[in-house]
Design a protein around this motif. Structure first.
Motif, PDB file in Angstrom:
ATOM      1  N   ILE A   1      -4.144   3.691  11.255  1.00  0.00           N
ATOM      2  CA  ILE A   1      -3.978   3.444   9.940  1.00  0.00           C
ATOM      3  C   ILE A   1      -4.192   4.827   9.251  1.00  0.00           C
ATOM      4  O   ILE A   1      -3.456   5.182   8.501  1.00  0.00           O
ATOM      5  CB  ILE A   1      -5.002   2.635   9.549  1.00  0.00           C
ATOM      6  CG1 ILE A   1      -4.883   1.098   9.915  1.00  0.00           C
ATOM      7  CG2 ILE A   1      -5.420   2.585   7.875  1.00  0.00           C
ATOM      8  CD1 ILE A   1      -6.020   0.270   9.905  1.00  0.00           C
TER       9      ILE A   1
ATOM     10  N   LEU B   1      -1.560  -1.888  11.433  1.00  0.00           N
ATOM     11  CA  LEU B   1      -0.879  -2.258   9.992  1.00  0.00           C
ATOM     12  C   LEU B   1       0.187  -3.644  10.129  1.00  0.00           C
ATOM     13  O   LEU B   1       0.275  -4.229   9.084  1.00  0.00           O
ATOM     14  CB  LEU B   1       0.013  -0.935   9.570  1.00  0.00           C
ATOM     15  CG  LEU B   1      -1.000   0.166   9.043  1.00  0.00           C
ATOM     16  CD1 LEU B   1       0.083   1.305   8.663  1.00  0.00           C
ATOM     17  CD2 LEU B   1      -1.546   0.062   7.815  1.00  0.00           C
TER      18      LEU B   1
ATOM     19  N   THR C   1      -7.274  -6.134  10.056  1.00  0.00           N
ATOM     20  CA  THR C   1      -6.719  -4.847   9.182  1.00  0.00           C
ATOM     21  C   THR C   1      -6.597  -5.099   7.618  1.00  0.00           C
ATOM     22  O   THR C   1      -6.864  -4.097   7.110  1.00  0.00           O
ATOM     23  CB  THR C   1      -5.455  -4.320   9.892  1.00  0.00           C
ATOM     24  OG1 THR C   1      -5.445  -4.270  11.564  1.00  0.00           O
ATOM     25  CG2 THR C   1      -4.748  -3.362   9.379  1.00  0.00           C
TER      26      THR C   1
ATOM     27  N   LEU D   1      -7.725  -2.427   4.700  1.00  0.00           N
ATOM     28  CA  LEU D   1      -6.994  -1.779   3.746  1.00  0.00           C
ATOM     29  C   LEU D   1      -7.285  -2.192   2.344  1.00  0.00           C
ATOM     30  O   LEU D   1      -7.097  -1.150   1.554  1.00  0.00           O
ATOM     31  CB  LEU D   1      -5.391  -2.299   3.935  1.00  0.00           C
ATOM     32  CG  LEU D   1      -4.887  -1.702   5.292  1.00  0.00           C
ATOM     33  CD1 LEU D   1      -3.493  -2.367   5.656  1.00  0.00           C
ATOM     34  CD2 LEU D   1      -4.836  -0.384   5.366  1.00  0.00           C
TER      35      LEU D   1
ATOM     36  N   TRP E   1      -4.082   3.409   0.505  1.00  0.00           N
ATOM     37  CA  TRP E   1      -3.467   2.248   0.864  1.00  0.00           C
ATOM     38  C   TRP E   1      -2.722   1.887  -0.446  1.00  0.00           C
ATOM     39  O   TRP E   1      -2.844   0.749  -0.973  1.00  0.00           O
ATOM     40  CB  TRP E   1      -3.934   1.049   1.545  1.00  0.00           C
ATOM     41  CG  TRP E   1      -3.049  -0.152   1.863  1.00  0.00           C
ATOM     42  CD1 TRP E   1      -3.154  -1.216   1.753  1.00  0.00           C
ATOM     43  CD2 TRP E   1      -1.948   0.180   2.963  1.00  0.00           C
ATOM     44  NE1 TRP E   1      -1.855  -1.893   2.260  1.00  0.00           N
ATOM     45  CE2 TRP E   1      -1.162  -0.949   3.184  1.00  0.00           C
ATOM     46  CE3 TRP E   1      -1.513   1.122   3.643  1.00  0.00           C
ATOM     47  CZ2 TRP E   1      -0.299  -1.384   3.815  1.00  0.00           C
ATOM     48  CZ3 TRP E   1      -0.457   0.894   4.418  1.00  0.00           C
ATOM     49  CH2 TRP E   1       0.265  -0.175   4.558  1.00  0.00           C
TER      50      TRP E   1
END
Length: 199
Positions: A141, A163, A169, A173, A179
């Motif tokens: 990431i 991702l 995940t 994020l 992000w």
């Protein structure tokens, strides 16, 4: 800030024969002793030479997060084709929290790694890196966060990135300020090791 550990490969002008790297040299740089499966290959010579004289000029720069010995193979190969590769080493920070707090702490760690990549690039482009030709290489990431934050990134190559795996995940994020996929301007090449039905 804590000192950063960088793994660097670059085009070399000359090399001392006795400075050729071995698999063991790379294993010794890994936290925890590296992959045990490579132990029998310690004396196998690699293509890189320690402290070789760099080739003059500015070189296209690839930056990413170093997380294992396989990056050494890529680093050596790409350097032999004229690239300067700078990989920021993972510190292996252990996070014991659970739930949303765990996701928040992991996101903060990725943001910190992205910042370290920014510092590494800023340092390298003052010496041998070409500021107009910066690519991002990685699987995690943090390299993607760097690409979203940096105006220098011109291309991104990701391998087996979490991702694209969903699950935990997405929770991480949500806590990563960088992000913001709409900011992506660089072309992205994604190469999974296995087929993804949803790509």
């Amino acid at each position: 800030p804590q000192p950063r550990e960088l793994h660097v490969w670059y085009p070399a002008a000359s090399c001392a024969a006795d400075a050729r790297m071995t698999v063991g040299d790379y294993i010794d740089t890994e936290r925890g002793g590296g992959d045990p499966a490579l132990a029998d290959l310690r004396d196998t010579p690699m293509r890189a030479y320690r402290d070789a004289a760099p080739l003059a000029g500015r070189h296209p720069l690839l930056v990413g997060r170093h997380s294992g010995g396989t990056w050494a193979l890529q680093g050596e190969y790409l350097a032999s084709h004229g690239y300067l590769i700078v990989m920021v080493a993972s510190r292996g920070t252990r996070i014991t929290a659970t739930g949303d707090e765990r996701a928040r702490l992991i996101a903060a760690e990725y943001e910190r790694m992205a910042t370290e990549m920014e510092h590494a690039v800023a340092h390298v482009v003052t010496s041998a890196g070409d500021a107009a030709r910066v690519g991002v290489l990685g699987s995690g990431i943090a390299p993607m966060l760097f690409a979203l934050r940096s105006d220098r990134a011109r291309a991104v190559s990701m391998q087996d990135s979490p991702l694209f795996s969903g699950g935990p995940t997405a929770d991480v994020l949500r806590h990563a300020p960088s992000w913001q996929p709409a900011r992506m301007r660089a072309p992205l090449l994604y190469t999974p090791s296995t087929a993804h039905d949803d790509l």
